[in-house]
Design a protein around this motif. Structure first.
Motif, PDB file in Angstrom:
ATOM      1  N   LEU A  88       0.827  -1.206   0.000  1.00  0.00           N
ATOM      2  CA  LEU A  88       0.000   0.000   0.000  1.00  0.00           C
ATOM      3  C   LEU A  88       0.861   1.256   0.000  1.00  0.00           C
ATOM      4  O   LEU A  88       0.586   2.222  -0.714  1.00  0.00           O
ATOM      5  CB  LEU A  88      -0.935   0.004   1.209  1.00  0.00           C
ATOM      6  CG  LEU A  88      -2.063  -1.035   1.199  1.00  0.00           C
ATOM      7  CD1 LEU A  88      -2.867  -0.955   2.494  1.00  0.00           C
ATOM      8  CD2 LEU A  88      -2.976  -0.827   0.000  1.00  0.00           C
ATOM      9  N   LEU A  89       1.906   1.245   0.816  1.00  0.00           N
ATOM     10  CA  LEU A  89       2.783   2.411   0.893  1.00  0.00           C
ATOM     11  C   LEU A  89       3.637   2.547  -0.365  1.00  0.00           C
ATOM     12  O   LEU A  89       3.911   3.659  -0.816  1.00  0.00           O
ATOM     13  CB  LEU A  89       3.668   2.310   2.129  1.00  0.00           C
ATOM     14  CG  LEU A  89       2.922   2.465   3.471  1.00  0.00           C
ATOM     15  CD1 LEU A  89       3.830   2.111   4.636  1.00  0.00           C
ATOM     16  CD2 LEU A  89       2.403   3.886   3.626  1.00  0.00           C
ATOM     17  N   SER A  90       4.054   1.419  -0.926  1.00  0.00           N
ATOM     18  CA  SER A  90       4.875   1.481  -2.141  1.00  0.00           C
ATOM     19  C   SER A  90       4.069   1.995  -3.334  1.00  0.00           C
ATOM     20  O   SER A  90       4.629   2.527  -4.285  1.00  0.00           O
ATOM     21  CB  SER A  90       5.456   0.103  -2.469  1.00  0.00           C
ATOM     22  OG  SER A  90       4.451  -0.806  -2.881  1.00  0.00           O
ATOM     23  N   PHE A  91       2.734   1.838  -3.264  1.00  0.00           N
ATOM     24  CA  PHE A  91       1.892   2.310  -4.371  1.00  0.00           C
ATOM     25  C   PHE A  91       1.965   3.826  -4.528  1.00  0.00           C
ATOM     26  O   PHE A  91       1.810   4.337  -5.643  1.00  0.00           O
ATOM     27  CB  PHE A  91       0.429   1.887  -4.150  1.00  0.00           C
ATOM     28  CG  PHE A  91      -0.490   2.335  -5.246  1.00  0.00           C
ATOM     29  CD1 PHE A  91      -0.548   1.642  -6.439  1.00  0.00           C
ATOM     30  CD2 PHE A  91      -1.288   3.461  -5.096  1.00  0.00           C
ATOM     31  CE1 PHE A  91      -1.381   2.065  -7.472  1.00  0.00           C
ATOM     32  CE2 PHE A  91      -2.129   3.886  -6.111  1.00  0.00           C
ATOM     33  CZ  PHE A  91      -2.176   3.175  -7.300  1.00  0.00           C
ATOM     34  N   LEU A  92       2.202   4.529  -3.436  1.00  0.00           N
ATOM     35  CA  LEU A  92       2.303   5.989  -3.520  1.00  0.00           C
ATOM     36  C   LEU A  92       3.334   6.400  -4.568  1.00  0.00           C
ATOM     37  O   LEU A  92       3.077   7.277  -5.398  1.00  0.00           O
ATOM     38  CB  LEU A  92       2.694   6.571  -2.165  1.00  0.00           C
ATOM     39  CG  LEU A  92       1.576   7.009  -1.219  1.00  0.00           C
ATOM     40  CD1 LEU A  92       2.182   7.591   0.040  1.00  0.00           C
ATOM     41  CD2 LEU A  92       0.638   7.990  -1.890  1.00  0.00           C
ATOM     42  N   VAL A 170      16.470   6.243  -4.706  1.00  0.00           N
ATOM     43  CA  VAL A 170      15.581   7.177  -4.004  1.00  0.00           C
ATOM     44  C   VAL A 170      14.269   7.300  -4.776  1.00  0.00           C
ATOM     45  O   VAL A 170      14.290   7.392  -6.011  1.00  0.00           O
ATOM     46  CB  VAL A 170      16.264   8.552  -3.871  1.00  0.00           C
ATOM     47  CG1 VAL A 170      15.348   9.563  -3.207  1.00  0.00           C
ATOM     48  CG2 VAL A 170      17.575   8.419  -3.096  1.00  0.00           C
ATOM     49  N   PRO A 171      13.085   7.381  -4.105  1.00  0.00           N
ATOM     50  CA  PRO A 171      12.902   7.300  -2.651  1.00  0.00           C
ATOM     51  C   PRO A 171      12.526   5.911  -2.158  1.00  0.00           C
ATOM     52  O   PRO A 171      12.293   5.722  -0.977  1.00  0.00           O
ATOM     53  CB  PRO A 171      11.723   8.250  -2.428  1.00  0.00           C
ATOM     54  CG  PRO A 171      10.862   8.003  -3.628  1.00  0.00           C
ATOM     55  CD  PRO A 171      11.816   7.752  -4.770  1.00  0.00           C
ATOM     56  N   ILE A 172      12.476   4.934  -3.056  1.00  0.00           N
ATOM     57  CA  ILE A 172      11.984   3.622  -2.652  1.00  0.00           C
ATOM     58  C   ILE A 172      12.904   2.976  -1.617  1.00  0.00           C
ATOM     59  O   ILE A 172      12.461   2.194  -0.780  1.00  0.00           O
ATOM     60  CB  ILE A 172      11.820   2.692  -3.887  1.00  0.00           C
ATOM     61  CG1 ILE A 172      10.868   1.532  -3.570  1.00  0.00           C
ATOM     62  CG2 ILE A 172      13.157   2.190  -4.386  1.00  0.00           C
ATOM     63  CD1 ILE A 172       9.450   1.929  -3.324  1.00  0.00           C
ATOM     64  N   ASN A 173      14.198   3.340  -1.638  1.00  0.00           N
ATOM     65  CA  ASN A 173      15.099   2.777  -0.637  1.00  0.00           C
ATOM     66  C   ASN A 173      14.780   3.294   0.762  1.00  0.00           C
ATOM     67  O   ASN A 173      15.051   2.623   1.754  1.00  0.00           O
ATOM     68  CB  ASN A 173      16.556   3.073  -1.004  1.00  0.00           C
ATOM     69  CG  ASN A 173      16.869   4.551  -1.017  1.00  0.00           C
ATOM     70  OD1 ASN A 173      16.016   5.357  -1.360  1.00  0.00           O
ATOM     71  ND2 ASN A 173      18.087   4.914  -0.648  1.00  0.00           N
ATOM     72  N   PHE A 174      14.173   4.497   0.856  1.00  0.00           N
ATOM     73  CA  PHE A 174      13.758   5.010   2.156  1.00  0.00           C
ATOM     74  C   PHE A 174      12.711   4.082   2.777  1.00  0.00           C
ATOM     75  O   PHE A 174      12.787   3.737   3.954  1.00  0.00           O
ATOM     76  CB  PHE A 174      13.174   6.417   2.023  1.00  0.00           C
ATOM     77  CG  PHE A 174      14.167   7.461   1.581  1.00  0.00           C
ATOM     78  CD1 PHE A 174      15.519   7.208   1.592  1.00  0.00           C
ATOM     79  CD2 PHE A 174      13.730   8.707   1.162  1.00  0.00           C
ATOM     80  CE1 PHE A 174      16.441   8.168   1.192  1.00  0.00           C
ATOM     81  CE2 PHE A 174      14.638   9.679   0.765  1.00  0.00           C
ATOM     82  CZ  PHE A 174      15.989   9.405   0.773  1.00  0.00           C
ATOM     83  N   LEU A 175      11.725   3.708   1.962  1.00  0.00           N
ATOM     84  CA  LEU A 175      10.648   2.837   2.452  1.00  0.00           C
ATOM     85  C   LEU A 175      11.172   1.449   2.782  1.00  0.00           C
ATOM     86  O   LEU A 175      10.810   0.862   3.809  1.00  0.00           O
ATOM     87  CB  LEU A 175       9.536   2.738   1.402  1.00  0.00           C
ATOM     88  CG  LEU A 175       8.330   1.881   1.789  1.00  0.00           C
ATOM     89  CD1 LEU A 175       7.596   2.498   2.974  1.00  0.00           C
ATOM     90  CD2 LEU A 175       7.384   1.721   0.610  1.00  0.00           C
ATOM     91  N   ILE A 192       8.112  12.779  -0.733  1.00  0.00           N
ATOM     92  CA  ILE A 192       8.513  12.651  -2.137  1.00  0.00           C
ATOM     93  C   ILE A 192       7.461  11.880  -2.930  1.00  0.00           C
ATOM     94  O   ILE A 192       7.033  12.298  -4.015  1.00  0.00           O
ATOM     95  CB  ILE A 192       9.882  11.948  -2.248  1.00  0.00           C
ATOM     96  CG1 ILE A 192      10.970  12.801  -1.589  1.00  0.00           C
ATOM     97  CG2 ILE A 192      10.236  11.683  -3.706  1.00  0.00           C
ATOM     98  CD1 ILE A 192      12.320  12.117  -1.504  1.00  0.00           C
ATOM     99  N   SER A 193       7.021  10.749  -2.374  1.00  0.00           N
ATOM    100  CA  SER A 193       6.085   9.882  -3.095  1.00  0.00           C
ATOM    101  C   SER A 193       4.722  10.537  -3.250  1.00  0.00           C
ATOM    102  O   SER A 193       4.057  10.370  -4.281  1.00  0.00           O
ATOM    103  CB  SER A 193       5.938   8.544  -2.360  1.00  0.00           C
ATOM    104  OG  SER A 193       7.170   7.880  -2.292  1.00  0.00           O
ATOM    105  N   LEU A 194       4.292  11.271  -2.231  1.00  0.00           N
ATOM    106  CA  LEU A 194       3.003  11.955  -2.320  1.00  0.00           C
ATOM    107  C   LEU A 194       3.029  13.012  -3.422  1.00  0.00           C
ATOM    108  O   LEU A 194       2.052  13.173  -4.171  1.00  0.00           O
ATOM    109  CB  LEU A 194       2.658  12.591  -0.977  1.00  0.00           C
ATOM    110  CG  LEU A 194       1.218  13.099  -0.810  1.00  0.00           C
ATOM    111  CD1 LEU A 194       0.219  11.960  -1.008  1.00  0.00           C
ATOM    112  CD2 LEU A 194       1.031  13.736   0.561  1.00  0.00           C
TER     113      LEU A 194
END
Length: 219
Positions: A88-92, A170-175, A192-194
């Motif tokens: 769900l969070l990665s979908f952002l 970045v930014p997927i490595n943050f998550l 960033i994702s939002l």
């Protein structure tokens, strides 16, 4: 982290294909125009379906990795529950990028449909690149198997190179780091994702309205 990043790239591609089918289906739009449904309701329903598809597909790819990681490091039971929310969070971010790319993807497909020669050239290039990549992977696999040299993948140089490369995801490595317990950069990821998601959604809404108006005018 590298495997999850590769999965993230795959999910972006799958989301682009899904979004194209949802937002630019002429038959679907033609049927929806017969009912008193607003554009906002249509877009919201398509977005919900896209999120659901992403969640199921991403969970199948990522959850086994989190399970294995948790068992190796002896994570608490709560860890296995929390990682269920990773898709769900990665979908952002992944969905946002897909929504930004879906209209250019549609334009490219429309262009290829009208130009057979370009289709042929693109197919040749794709086959060449795929064959080259397959040959490299096969050669590496054969070298490992024949020479029994599995340790070549886990040398200090290879691990250091991988660690350096991961920093640029970045930014997927943050998550990913948040869910693996390596850092607390969740707020940076969300910001960033939002932003990416809002831009992507705005582009898709504009493109959908434009495409729908053309479809209605043609019919």
């Amino acid at each position: 982290t590298l495997f999850l990043f590769i999965i993230s790239c795959i999910m972006i591609i799958l989301n682009v294909i899904t979004a194209h089918k949802l937002f630019f289906n002429e038959k679907d739009i033609e049927q929806l125009t017969r009912y008193p449904i607003t554009n906002d309701q249509i877009i919201l329903s398509k977005l919900v379906f896209m999120v659901g598809t992403h969640f199921v597909t991403c969970l199948m790819f990522t959850y086994p990795i989190f399970l294995a990681y948790g068992q190796i490091l002896g994570r608490a039971p709560m860890y296995y529950f929390i990682t269920l929310f990773y898709p769900l969070l990665s979908f952002l971010f992944e969905g946002g990028v897909a929504l930004m790319l879906v209209y250019p993807y549609k334009m490219a497909l429309d262009y290829l449909k009208k130009h057979i020669l370009v289709q042929f050239i693109v197919a040749l290039v794709f086959m060449f690149v795929a064959s080259f990549a397959y040959s490299r992977v096969l050669n590496l696999f054969m070298e490992i198997v024949i020479n029994n040299n599995l340790n070549m993948l886990f040398t200090t140089e290879a691990i250091n190179s991988l660690s350096t490369t991961v920093k640029y995801f970045v930014p997927i490595n943050f998550l990913i780091d948040v869910f693996l317990g390596n850092s607390g950069r969740f707020f940076q990821y969300v910001c960033i994702s939002l932003g990416v998601f809002i831009i992507g959604l705005s582009i898709s809404i504009f493109a959908f309205n434009y495409f729908r108006n053309i479809s209605i005018a043609n019919n």
